[in-house]
Write a protein that holds these residues in place. Structure first.
Motif, PDB file in Angstrom:
ATOM      1  N   GLU A 183       0.772  -1.236   0.110  1.00  0.00           N
ATOM      2  CA  GLU A 183       0.286  -0.055   0.113  1.00  0.00           C
ATOM      3  C   GLU A 183       0.826   1.418   0.011  1.00  0.00           C
ATOM      4  OE1 GLU A 183      -3.404   0.512  -0.268  1.00  0.00           O
ATOM      5  OE2 GLU A 183      -3.025  -1.772  -0.732  1.00  0.00           O
ATOM      6  N   ARG A 184       1.761   1.204   0.732  1.00  0.00           N
ATOM      7  CA  ARG A 184       2.730   2.274   1.056  1.00  0.00           C
ATOM      8  C   ARG A 184       4.212   1.971   1.231  1.00  0.00           C
ATOM      9  NH1 ARG A 184       1.595   6.812   5.605  1.00  0.00           N
ATOM     10  NH2 ARG A 184       1.632   4.769   6.619  1.00  0.00           N
ATOM     11  N   VAL A 185       5.081   2.544   0.693  1.00  0.00           N
ATOM     12  CA  VAL A 185       6.628   2.630   1.190  1.00  0.00           C
ATOM     13  C   VAL A 185       7.181   3.750   1.341  1.00  0.00           C
ATOM     14  CG1 VAL A 185       7.276   2.172  -1.246  1.00  0.00           C
ATOM     15  CG2 VAL A 185       8.818   1.474   0.682  1.00  0.00           C
ATOM     16  N   TYR A 186       7.662   4.022   2.656  1.00  0.00           N
ATOM     17  CA  TYR A 186       8.155   5.328   2.863  1.00  0.00           C
ATOM     18  C   TYR A 186       9.383   5.416   3.511  1.00  0.00           C
ATOM     19  CZ  TYR A 186       5.546   5.030   7.313  1.00  0.00           C
ATOM     20  OH  TYR A 186       5.196   4.855   8.396  1.00  0.00           O
ATOM     21  N   GLY A 187      10.512   6.323   3.542  1.00  0.00           N
ATOM     22  CA  GLY A 187      11.722   6.029   4.355  1.00  0.00           C
ATOM     23  C   GLY A 187      12.499   7.349   4.211  1.00  0.00           C
ATOM     24  N   ILE A 188      13.484   7.284   5.168  1.00  0.00           N
ATOM     25  CA  ILE A 188      14.378   8.342   5.374  1.00  0.00           C
ATOM     26  C   ILE A 188      15.678   7.679   4.414  1.00  0.00           C
ATOM     27  CG2 ILE A 188      16.383   9.237   7.047  1.00  0.00           C
ATOM     28  CD1 ILE A 188      14.074   8.707   9.250  1.00  0.00           C
ATOM     29  N   LEU A 189      15.696   8.387   3.241  1.00  0.00           N
ATOM     30  CA  LEU A 189      16.816   7.576   2.449  1.00  0.00           C
ATOM     31  C   LEU A 189      18.014   8.459   2.275  1.00  0.00           C
ATOM     32  CD1 LEU A 189      13.942   6.740  -0.183  1.00  0.00           C
ATOM     33  CD2 LEU A 189      15.124   5.326   1.354  1.00  0.00           C
ATOM     34  N   ASN A 190      17.964   9.606   2.898  1.00  0.00           N
ATOM     35  CA  ASN A 190      19.186  10.414   2.851  1.00  0.00           C
ATOM     36  C   ASN A 190      19.966  10.652   4.143  1.00  0.00           C
ATOM     37  OD1 ASN A 190      20.504  13.492   2.568  1.00  0.00           O
ATOM     38  ND2 ASN A 190      21.026  12.458   0.374  1.00  0.00           N
ATOM     39  N   GLY A 191      20.929  10.162   4.510  1.00  0.00           N
ATOM     40  CA  GLY A 191      21.646  10.426   5.651  1.00  0.00           C
ATOM     41  C   GLY A 191      21.990  11.688   6.018  1.00  0.00           C
ATOM     42  N   THR A 192      22.460  12.398   4.980  1.00  0.00           N
ATOM     43  CA  THR A 192      22.942  14.037   5.219  1.00  0.00           C
ATOM     44  C   THR A 192      21.528  14.878   5.952  1.00  0.00           C
ATOM     45  OG1 THR A 192      24.357  13.756   3.585  1.00  0.00           O
ATOM     46  CG2 THR A 192      23.928  16.086   4.063  1.00  0.00           C
ATOM     47  N   CYS A 193      20.389  14.655   5.128  1.00  0.00           N
ATOM     48  CA  CYS A 193      19.277  15.499   5.368  1.00  0.00           C
ATOM     49  C   CYS A 193      18.835  15.025   6.803  1.00  0.00           C
ATOM     50  CB  CYS A 193      17.990  15.159   4.686  1.00  0.00           C
ATOM     51  SG  CYS A 193      18.450  15.923   2.895  1.00  0.00           S
ATOM     52  N   ASN A 194      18.996  13.680   7.052  1.00  0.00           N
ATOM     53  CA  ASN A 194      18.601  13.172   8.522  1.00  0.00           C
ATOM     54  C   ASN A 194      19.305  13.732   9.748  1.00  0.00           C
ATOM     55  OD1 ASN A 194      16.180  11.948   9.781  1.00  0.00           O
ATOM     56  ND2 ASN A 194      17.646  10.609  10.542  1.00  0.00           N
ATOM     57  N   TYR A 195      20.801  13.851   9.187  1.00  0.00           N
ATOM     58  CA  TYR A 195      21.749  14.149  10.245  1.00  0.00           C
ATOM     59  C   TYR A 195      21.444  15.757  10.576  1.00  0.00           C
ATOM     60  CZ  TYR A 195      26.039  15.973  12.107  1.00  0.00           C
ATOM     61  OH  TYR A 195      27.231  16.439  13.041  1.00  0.00           O
ATOM     62  N   ILE A 196      21.203  16.332   9.658  1.00  0.00           N
ATOM     63  CA  ILE A 196      21.132  17.985   9.865  1.00  0.00           C
ATOM     64  C   ILE A 196      19.788  18.419  10.559  1.00  0.00           C
ATOM     65  CG2 ILE A 196      20.346  20.108   8.593  1.00  0.00           C
ATOM     66  CD1 ILE A 196      22.097  19.074   6.219  1.00  0.00           C
ATOM     67  N   LEU A 197      18.453  17.457  10.217  1.00  0.00           N
ATOM     68  CA  LEU A 197      17.256  17.846  10.876  1.00  0.00           C
ATOM     69  C   LEU A 197      17.429  17.202  12.452  1.00  0.00           C
ATOM     70  CD1 LEU A 197      14.808  16.760   8.136  1.00  0.00           C
ATOM     71  CD2 LEU A 197      15.194  18.838   8.979  1.00  0.00           C
ATOM     72  N   SER A 198      18.159  16.072  12.775  1.00  0.00           N
ATOM     73  CA  SER A 198      18.456  15.796  14.013  1.00  0.00           C
ATOM     74  C   SER A 198      19.357  16.743  14.753  1.00  0.00           C
ATOM     75  CB  SER A 198      19.157  14.301  13.942  1.00  0.00           C
ATOM     76  OG  SER A 198      18.603  13.364  13.074  1.00  0.00           O
ATOM     77  N   ARG A 199      20.250  17.178  14.077  1.00  0.00           N
ATOM     78  CA  ARG A 199      21.022  18.150  14.947  1.00  0.00           C
ATOM     79  C   ARG A 199      20.258  19.454  15.077  1.00  0.00           C
ATOM     80  NH1 ARG A 199      25.519  17.304  17.702  1.00  0.00           N
ATOM     81  NH2 ARG A 199      26.499  19.195  17.097  1.00  0.00           N
TER      82      ARG A 199
END
Ligand SMILES: NC(=O)c1ccc[n+]([C@@H]2O[C@H](COP(=O)([O-])OP(=O)(O)OC[C@H]3O[C@@H](n4cnc5c(N)ncnc54)[C@H](OP(=O)(O)O)[C@@H]3O)[C@@H](O)[C@H]2O)c1
Length: 438
Positions: A157-173
């Protein structure tokens, strides 16, 4: 399955971060791999640009090809591993040459697949060769095999993900340290997570390439990266992250492909995810993919999305399959059966929205905004006036107001916000972040 005992001779083009790590991993695991597969895997030739470069691996013992296309077509190899990168040029020429000569190909190149994946898969099929690309999406996470083989009995039905480590690093920081987007981007660059030109990552384009591949595997539709609605993380502010936390959400750059009444939807954008969801727990450079499927219900895979060793792990898994004689259709089904129906347009996306407005402190402003929403039957779950700090509205004297809507259509939200802007009560472009249901 045909039993083969001769060594599988592989040629590797591209000896950078990933290529060097593949050679190290094969060296380290050679005895164990041969035991598992019943056949030796032997690197028999390599190619890169600079023969004299120090790479931390011993390639002097291997035949060197100046030209990757010549290596791809060489009779000295059975399998060609493309680790050059780029959507065209040498990578494309070499992969085509290998497939045309009937050789199987392993690649980590999402840009190449997003652009030419259908044509290359058709060529592989015609030649009876394998085209394997586990490493192209989410690095070390075996998401391609999971979708293509492990979930073959499911309707997705749906597939979704965090597929770019750089973006997740920036948002987490930004969220954990209260730092600005610019500060976190500089930090990511200093740590080698982000390129000198980070547009490809932070603009959402890298995620889109990976999503294009996942969509095809999940829904059996032809790759169409051009049909993906893409927004990057550049406009996410500390004010948004703070508001998200208070409202019970986290902001992640997600790639989402979903089956909807309007067709298959493909989108990449900053997304509010419930703080309690599996995907919300994924911080830093780590990647994650969640699949909603009828039989398994929900499945989330979390792991390293990049880096030499993790990416090499996926490449070696593909090499092992090919060595065993496994020949799976690259996208899980014959190319001719991949549906070319148009993807659902973004205007028809339906979901909840977070909207942050910088509203001038004038009588009637809040009522005018509420009226514009009501005119289009947009139901508001909450409307909160927030502190000015960190919203960028200090200079204008405007006050941040955050609206959370119930599910509505993208075009309805856009029309309502156009009307709000035209009324002249707001100081800057509205911030709109889509909310992803669990
Ligand atoms: N790095 C990761 O974490 C990661 C993760 C998943 C997927 N990938 C994908 O893996 C692929 C390789 O990435 P990477 O990070 O290893 O890149 P990289 O470190 O930049 O290495 C690229 C390699 O390709 C060689 N090369 C460039 N142009 C060439 C040409 N015309 N002919 C022959 N060789 C050529 C370079 O040669 P020289 O060394 O002589 O300059 C270098 O060895 C890309 O498709 C990337 O998207 C990477």
């Amino acid at each position: 399955m045909q039993v083969v005992t001769s060594p599988l001779r592989i040629g590797i083009a591209g000896l950078g971060t990933v290529g060097a790590a593949v050679i190290s991993l094969l060296d380290r695991q050679s005895a164990d791999l041969a035991g598992r597969i019943g056949r030796e895997i032997r690197v028999t030739a390599v190619s890169a640009r600079d023969k004299g470069k120090e790479r931390g691996i011993d390639v002097a013992r291997l035949p060197w090809f100046e030209d990757a296309v010549a290596l791809a077509g060489s009779r000295e190899i059975d399998l060609f591993v493309e680790l050059i990168g780029g959507e065209g040029g040498m990578a494309l020429e070499a992969v085509e040459a290998a497939l045309r000569s009937g050789k199987s190909v392993v690649t980590a190149n999402k840009a190449l697949l997003a652009k030419h994946g259908m044509r290359l898969a058709a060529l592989a099929e015609e030649k009876g060769a394998a085209l394997a690309f586990e490493a192209s999406v989410a690095g070390g996470i075996p998401i391609v095999k999971t979708l293509r083989e492990g979930l073959a009995g499911n309707s997705i039905e749906r597939v979704y993900g965090i597929l770019n480590g750089t973006c997740n690093y920036i948002l987490s920081r930004m969220e954990l340290e209260g730092l600005s987007f610019e500060q976190c981007l500089r930090e990511a660059q200093a740590l080698g997570y982000a390129e000198a030109d980070p547009t490809f990552d932070i603009g959402g384009f890298d995620t889109a390439h990976k999503l294009a591949i996942l969509t095809t595997l999940a829904f059996g539709t032809a790759i169409d990266a051009g049909a993906i609605a893409i927004e990057g993380i550049e406009r996410v502010t500390l004010a948004d992250l703070e508001a998200a936390a208070e409202l019970g959400y986290r902001i992640k750059l997600l790639g989402v492909a979903a089956r909807t009444a309007a067709g298959i939807e493909q989108r990449v954008h900053p997304t509010m995810v419930p703080r309690s969801s599996a995907i919300a727990q994924v911080m830093g450079v780590t990647n994650a993919v969640t699949i909603d499927a009828d039989a398994v219900h929900e499945l989330t895979l979390v792991g390293p999305g990049a880096g030499g060793a993790a990416t090499a792990s996926a490449i070696v898994a593909d090499i092992a399959d090919i060595a065993r004689g496994v020949r799976t259709a690259p996208f899980g089904r014959p190319v001719a059966t991949l549906a070319t129906a148009p993807y659902a347009p973004m205007q028809l996306h339906e979901g909840g929205y977070y909207i942050r407005l910088s509203v001038y402190d004038r009588p009637g402003a809040a009522a005018a905004i509420a009226t514009r929403m009501a005119e289009r039957s947009i139901s508001l779950e909450s409307i909160v006036q927030r502190r000015r700090k960190g919203s960028g509205s200090e200079a204008t004297g405007a006050v941040p107001v955050v609206l959370i809507t119930y599910a509505t259509h993208e075009q309805t939200i856009r029309q309502a916000l156009d009307a709000v802007v035209a009324d002249g009560y707001i100081a800057e472009k509205p911030q709109v972040i889509r909310i992803e249901r669990e």
